[in-house]
Scaffold this motif. Structure first.
Motif, mmCIF file in Angstrom:
data_model
loop_
_atom_site.group_PDB
_atom_site.id
_atom_site.type_symbol
_atom_site.label_atom_id
_atom_site.label_comp_id
_atom_site.label_asym_id
_atom_site.label_seq_id
_atom_site.Cartn_x
_atom_site.Cartn_y
_atom_site.Cartn_z
ATOM 1 N N GLY A 263 -4.860 3.846 5.528
ATOM 2 C CA GLY A 263 -4.038 2.631 5.581
ATOM 3 C C GLY A 263 -2.933 2.597 4.547
ATOM 4 N N ARG A 264 -2.840 3.636 3.714
ATOM 5 C CA ARG A 264 -1.792 3.634 2.701
ATOM 6 C C ARG A 264 -0.702 4.637 3.076
ATOM 7 N NH1 ARG A 264 -3.334 0.995 -1.874
ATOM 8 N NH2 ARG A 264 -1.656 1.909 -3.078
ATOM 9 N N TYR A 265 0.436 4.490 2.447
ATOM 10 C CA TYR A 265 1.513 5.454 2.619
ATOM 11 C C TYR A 265 1.747 6.161 1.301
ATOM 12 C CZ TYR A 265 2.493 3.293 7.036
ATOM 13 O OH TYR A 265 2.379 2.831 8.318
ATOM 14 N N LYS A 266 2.189 7.411 1.391
ATOM 15 C CA LYS A 266 2.538 8.104 0.151
ATOM 16 C C LYS A 266 3.998 8.512 0.208
ATOM 17 C CE LYS A 266 -0.344 10.210 -2.450
ATOM 18 N NZ LYS A 266 -1.296 11.140 -3.064
ATOM 19 N N CYS A 267 4.681 8.246 -0.885
ATOM 20 C CA CYS A 267 6.108 8.498 -0.947
ATOM 21 C C CYS A 267 6.390 9.492 -2.067
ATOM 22 C CB CYS A 267 6.809 7.158 -1.217
ATOM 23 S SG CYS A 267 8.559 7.314 -1.435
ATOM 24 N N ASN A 268 6.834 10.689 -1.719
ATOM 25 C CA ASN A 268 7.169 11.696 -2.734
ATOM 26 C C ASN A 268 8.667 11.706 -2.997
ATOM 27 O OD1 ASN A 268 4.527 12.776 -1.504
ATOM 28 N ND2 ASN A 268 4.799 13.947 -3.371
ATOM 29 N N ILE A 269 9.009 11.773 -4.269
ATOM 30 C CA ILE A 269 10.409 11.694 -4.672
ATOM 31 C C ILE A 269 10.734 12.861 -5.594
ATOM 32 C CG2 ILE A 269 12.143 10.240 -5.798
ATOM 33 C CD1 ILE A 269 10.240 7.890 -5.343
ATOM 34 N N ASP B 291 1.899 4.617 -2.282
ATOM 35 C CA ASP B 291 1.731 5.392 -3.520
ATOM 36 C C ASP B 291 2.980 6.229 -3.733
ATOM 37 O OD1 ASP B 291 -0.824 4.433 -3.636
ATOM 38 O OD2 ASP B 291 -1.717 6.179 -2.663
ATOM 39 N N CYS C 232 10.363 11.389 0.697
ATOM 40 C CA CYS C 232 9.643 11.625 1.945
ATOM 41 C C CYS C 232 8.396 10.748 1.996
ATOM 42 C CB CYS C 232 9.251 13.094 2.044
ATOM 43 S SG CYS C 232 8.342 13.456 3.538
ATOM 44 N N ARG D 242 4.850 9.745 3.913
ATOM 45 C CA ARG D 242 3.842 10.220 4.872
ATOM 46 C C ARG D 242 2.645 9.278 4.865
ATOM 47 N NH1 ARG D 242 3.519 16.257 2.872
ATOM 48 N NH2 ARG D 242 4.615 15.314 1.115
ATOM 49 N N TRP E 282 -0.603 19.072 -2.141
ATOM 50 C CA TRP E 282 -0.385 17.655 -1.898
ATOM 51 C C TRP E 282 -1.645 17.048 -1.287
ATOM 52 C CZ3 TRP E 282 -0.176 14.697 2.631
ATOM 53 C CH2 TRP E 282 0.447 13.442 2.500
ATOM 54 N N GLY F 83 -1.238 12.553 6.710
ATOM 55 C CA GLY F 83 -0.251 13.540 6.297
ATOM 56 C C GLY F 83 0.892 13.634 7.292
ATOM 57 N N PHE G 122 4.367 12.845 9.083
ATOM 58 C CA PHE G 122 5.687 12.440 8.635
ATOM 59 C C PHE G 122 6.024 11.038 9.144
ATOM 60 C CE2 PHE G 122 10.199 12.132 9.448
ATOM 61 C CZ PHE G 122 10.743 12.571 8.273
ATOM 62 N N VAL G 123 6.508 10.171 8.278
ATOM 63 C CA VAL G 123 6.908 8.837 8.706
ATOM 64 C C VAL G 123 8.418 8.672 8.622
ATOM 65 C CG1 VAL G 123 6.703 6.368 8.270
ATOM 66 C CG2 VAL G 123 4.710 7.834 7.998
ATOM 67 N N PRO H 47 -2.707 10.092 1.028
ATOM 68 C CA PRO H 47 -3.165 8.848 0.408
ATOM 69 C C PRO H 47 -4.431 8.337 1.100
ATOM 70 C CG PRO H 47 -1.349 8.411 1.879
ATOM 71 C CD PRO H 47 -1.522 9.899 1.872
ATOM 72 N N GLY H 48 -5.006 7.267 0.596
ATOM 73 C CA GLY H 48 -6.189 6.672 1.207
ATOM 74 C C GLY H 48 -5.860 6.079 2.565
ATOM 75 N N GLU I 133 5.009 9.132 -5.728
ATOM 76 C CA GLU I 133 4.698 10.279 -6.578
ATOM 77 C C GLU I 133 5.984 10.945 -7.037
ATOM 78 O OE1 GLU I 133 0.401 11.877 -5.010
ATOM 79 O OE2 GLU I 133 2.197 12.903 -4.329
ATOM 80 N N ASN J 258 0.791 -1.238 0.000
ATOM 81 C CA ASN J 258 0.000 0.000 0.000
ATOM 82 C C ASN J 258 0.824 1.289 0.000
ATOM 83 O OD1 ASN J 258 -2.091 -1.783 0.298
ATOM 84 N ND2 ASN J 258 -2.205 -1.526 2.518
#
Lengths: 92, 173
Positions: free
Chosen positions: B124-130, A7, B146, B148, B118, B152, B154-155, B121-122, A9, A5
């Motif tokens: 239970g999900r993580y979002k990774c920005n590169i 995402d 990064c 998150r 920004w 939102g 910070f992880v 994510p939904g 970007e 899970n």
């Protein structure tokens, strides 16, 4: 090691499109993309890679600028100063 | 636009096209270049919302034509504000055309596009920005990552410097 899970970007349209297409490209960037693709399919399940506008990617950009002046790679377990205010803004 | 090429109703009438000269957004009966961009109450409202109205008013005041005012603004505003100015002018004309040709008045919402941000994510999900940045000054490349979570928060973040510059496509990959 397996992650679920996530995402991903990026604000590089070329990279996101190359990653999502199935074409094999022999240039330097094409080789990196194909190793990314195999890593991604081995390590991440139920995950995605997508293109976002530059404005949505401000945190990663600020971090990348900051790191050009660092000497060695670093992993942050707490929010680094350079992106703290951006992250707090985006949480609102 | 500054050459007076935009086909406003007044200009069309001058070319012998038989059409009403009414403005698409207000009750005015003289739709020319100056009216569409600087006189119409709708345009003034838009300039106010984008915080440019005082600069625009000043430019109109110190110059003698709309073209002069636009050049004055382009020369005197900061880079960010000139970008905003051009997108507002483009949107005003687009808005006018949508009303004239498609009777569509929803176009006003297109002005708010600059509030992009920004999105988390939904659940239970993580979002990774590169992203990658290049410094030609120090001849270095930096990659920022990064992660998150759905709130939102910070992880984790990771940053790698490379002591060289590479082509943009290679760096982003």
């Amino acid at each position: 090691m397996q992650f679920d899970n996530v995402d991903f970007e990026t604000d590089s349209k070329v990279t996101a499109d190359a990653f999502l297409s199935s074409m094999n490209d022999l240039s330097e960037s094409g080789c990196i993309i194909s190793s990314c693709r195999s890593l991604f399919s081995n390590l991440f399940s139920n995950s995605s890679v997508e293109f976002v506008r530059r404005q949505d990617n401000a945190v990663a950009h600020a971090l990348a600028i900051e790191v050009t002046s660092l000497a060695s790679p670093i992993v942050y377990f707490d929010i680094p100063n350079c992106i703290e205010s951006l992250i707090i803004n985006e949480m609102l | 636009m500054c050459r007076g090429c935009l086909p406003t109703h007044v200009r069309l009438l001058g070319k012998g096209v038989n059409c009403p000269t009414s403005c698409a957004s207000c009750a005015s009966n003289h739709e020319d270049f100056v009216h569409v961009f600087f006189d119409c109450p709708f345009s003034i409202q838009v300039w106010n919302m984008t915080c440019l109205w005082s600069s625009v008013q000043y430019a109109i005041f110190v110059t003698d034509s709309a073209t002069g005012a636009i050049f004055h603004l382009l020369e005197n505003l900061s880079v960010e504000l000139t970008q905003r100015l051009s997108s507002v002018i483009w949107s005003l004309w687009k808005h006018r055309n949508l009303i004239v040709w498609k009777c569509n008045i929803d176009a006003a919402s297109s002005f708010h596009q600059n509030h992009i941000m920004w999105q988390p994510p939904g659940v239970g999900r993580y979002k990774c920005n590169i992203d990658v940045a290049f410094s030609s000054h120090t001849n270095r490349t930096g990659i920022g990552i990064c992660v998150r979570d759905a709130e939102g928060t910070f992880v984790l973040a990771k940053a790698f410097p490379y002591p060289c510059t590479v082509p943009v496509d290679v760096g982003e990959a």
